[in-house]
Design an enzyme around this catalytic site. Structure first.
Site, mmCIF file in Angstrom:
data_model
loop_
_atom_site.group_PDB
_atom_site.id
_atom_site.type_symbol
_atom_site.label_atom_id
_atom_site.label_comp_id
_atom_site.label_asym_id
_atom_site.label_seq_id
_atom_site.Cartn_x
_atom_site.Cartn_y
_atom_site.Cartn_z
ATOM 1 N N CYS A 197 5.455 -43.183 9.048
ATOM 2 C CA CYS A 197 4.562 -44.084 8.303
ATOM 3 C C CYS A 197 3.159 -43.478 8.231
ATOM 4 C CB CYS A 197 4.527 -45.465 8.939
ATOM 5 S SG CYS A 197 5.975 -46.493 8.561
ATOM 6 N N ASP A 215 10.253 -29.851 7.261
ATOM 7 C CA ASP A 215 10.342 -30.155 8.695
ATOM 8 C C ASP A 215 9.457 -29.189 9.481
ATOM 9 O OD1 ASP A 215 12.705 -31.767 10.528
ATOM 10 O OD2 ASP A 215 11.523 -30.206 11.526
ATOM 11 N N HIS A 241 8.990 -48.728 5.801
ATOM 12 C CA HIS A 241 9.553 -48.454 7.114
ATOM 13 C C HIS A 241 10.932 -49.093 7.240
ATOM 14 C CE1 HIS A 241 9.576 -47.432 11.382
ATOM 15 N NE2 HIS A 241 10.193 -48.585 11.543
ATOM 16 N N ASN A 288 20.455 -38.666 11.151
ATOM 17 C CA ASN A 288 20.787 -39.038 12.522
ATOM 18 C C ASN A 288 20.427 -40.498 12.744
ATOM 19 O OD1 ASN A 288 21.658 -36.418 13.281
ATOM 20 N ND2 ASN A 288 19.528 -35.774 13.498
ATOM 21 N N HIS A 345 12.292 -43.752 11.866
ATOM 22 C CA HIS A 345 11.982 -44.101 10.466
ATOM 23 C C HIS A 345 13.040 -43.349 9.659
ATOM 24 C CE1 HIS A 345 8.811 -44.745 7.098
ATOM 25 N NE2 HIS A 345 9.848 -44.131 6.524
ATOM 26 N N HIS A 367 15.350 -41.134 7.691
ATOM 27 C CA HIS A 367 15.085 -39.854 7.027
ATOM 28 C C HIS A 367 16.384 -39.114 6.816
ATOM 29 C CE1 HIS A 367 14.569 -39.363 11.389
ATOM 30 N NE2 HIS A 367 15.068 -38.144 11.258
HETATM 31 P P1 5GP Z 1 15.609 -36.583 13.919
HETATM 32 O O1 5GP Z 1 15.748 -35.776 15.192
HETATM 33 O O2 5GP Z 1 15.003 -37.941 14.183
HETATM 34 O O3 5GP Z 1 16.858 -36.644 13.097
HETATM 35 O O4 5GP Z 1 14.609 -35.765 13.015
HETATM 36 C C1 5GP Z 1 13.233 -35.818 13.164
HETATM 37 C C2 5GP Z 1 12.695 -34.540 12.574
HETATM 38 O O5 5GP Z 1 11.319 -34.703 12.376
HETATM 39 C C3 5GP Z 1 12.899 -33.309 13.464
HETATM 40 O O6 5GP Z 1 13.677 -32.335 12.773
HETATM 41 C C4 5GP Z 1 11.469 -32.834 13.729
HETATM 42 O O7 5GP Z 1 11.352 -31.415 13.726
HETATM 43 C C5 5GP Z 1 10.700 -33.468 12.602
HETATM 44 N N1 5GP Z 1 9.300 -33.764 12.913
HETATM 45 C C6 5GP Z 1 8.828 -34.360 14.030
HETATM 46 N N2 5GP Z 1 7.489 -34.520 13.970
HETATM 47 C C7 5GP Z 1 7.126 -33.991 12.753
HETATM 48 C C8 5GP Z 1 5.850 -33.853 12.111
HETATM 49 O O8 5GP Z 1 4.797 -34.250 12.613
HETATM 50 N N3 5GP Z 1 5.850 -33.257 10.889
HETATM 51 C C9 5GP Z 1 7.002 -32.801 10.300
HETATM 52 N N4 5GP Z 1 6.878 -32.228 9.096
HETATM 53 N N5 5GP Z 1 8.213 -32.928 10.883
HETATM 54 C C10 5GP Z 1 8.267 -33.508 12.097
HETATM 55 ZN ZN ZN Z 2 7.815 -45.804 9.725
#
Ligand code: 5GP
Ligand code: ZN
Length: 113
Positions: free
Chosen positions: A7, A30, A46, A86, A97, A99
């Site tokens: 957010c 990422d 959100h 995930n 959030h 994604h």
């Molecule tokens: P999840 O593990 O929840 O499926 O994916 C979260 C993703 O967000 C991870 O691949 C992580 O590298 C990415 N991520 C976490 N913090 C940030 C950030 O501040 N900026 C960006 N661009 N990606 C982020």
């Molecule tokens: Zn959010």
């Protein structure tokens, strides 16, 4: 949600390397890429995860998938790409959030899915 990382990215409070934006979706690279192309596609509203998609917010979720198709064309991912969302701790969700990860740029084979 004021304490949600994504957010804050939507609000511009945290910078991101944007690749696509419309009225309901934001996509950015990422920060810790797991493939040569690794893009996150998120709804601007959100929604905690796929598990929280319902009749009231399903349109925002669908807009994300519409954006995935546009981004695939924009980024010239003709050779293919993988989309992952995930959901919850066993899946390794770290940002609560919704994604969609777009992974591309290498042969990912048939493992994992
Ligand atoms: P999840 O593990 O929840 O499926 O994916 C979260 C993703 O967000 C991870 O691949 C992580 O590298 C990415 N991520 C976490 N913090 C940030 C950030 O501040 N900026 C960006 N661009 N990606 C982020
Ligand atoms: Zn959010």
């Amino acid at each position: 949600m004021s304490d949600c990382l994504f957010c804050k990215i939507v609000a511009g409070e945290i910078p991101s390397d944007k690749v696509y934006e419309d009225e309901s979706v934001l996509a950015f690279r990422d920060i810790n890429p797991q493939a040569p192309v690794h893009i996150l596609v998120i709804p601007k509203v959100h929604i905690p995860s796929v598990a929280a998609v319902d009749a009231d917010n399903a349109a925002a979720c669908a807009k994300c998938l519409e954006a995935v198709a546009k981004i695939a064309a924009q980024e010239k991912l003709e050779k293919g790409f993988r989309v992952i969302s995930n959901c919850g701790p066993d899946a390794g969700q770290t940002v609560p959030h919704l994604h969609f990860h777009i992974l591309a740029g290498k042969d990912m084979g048939e493992k994992l899915l």
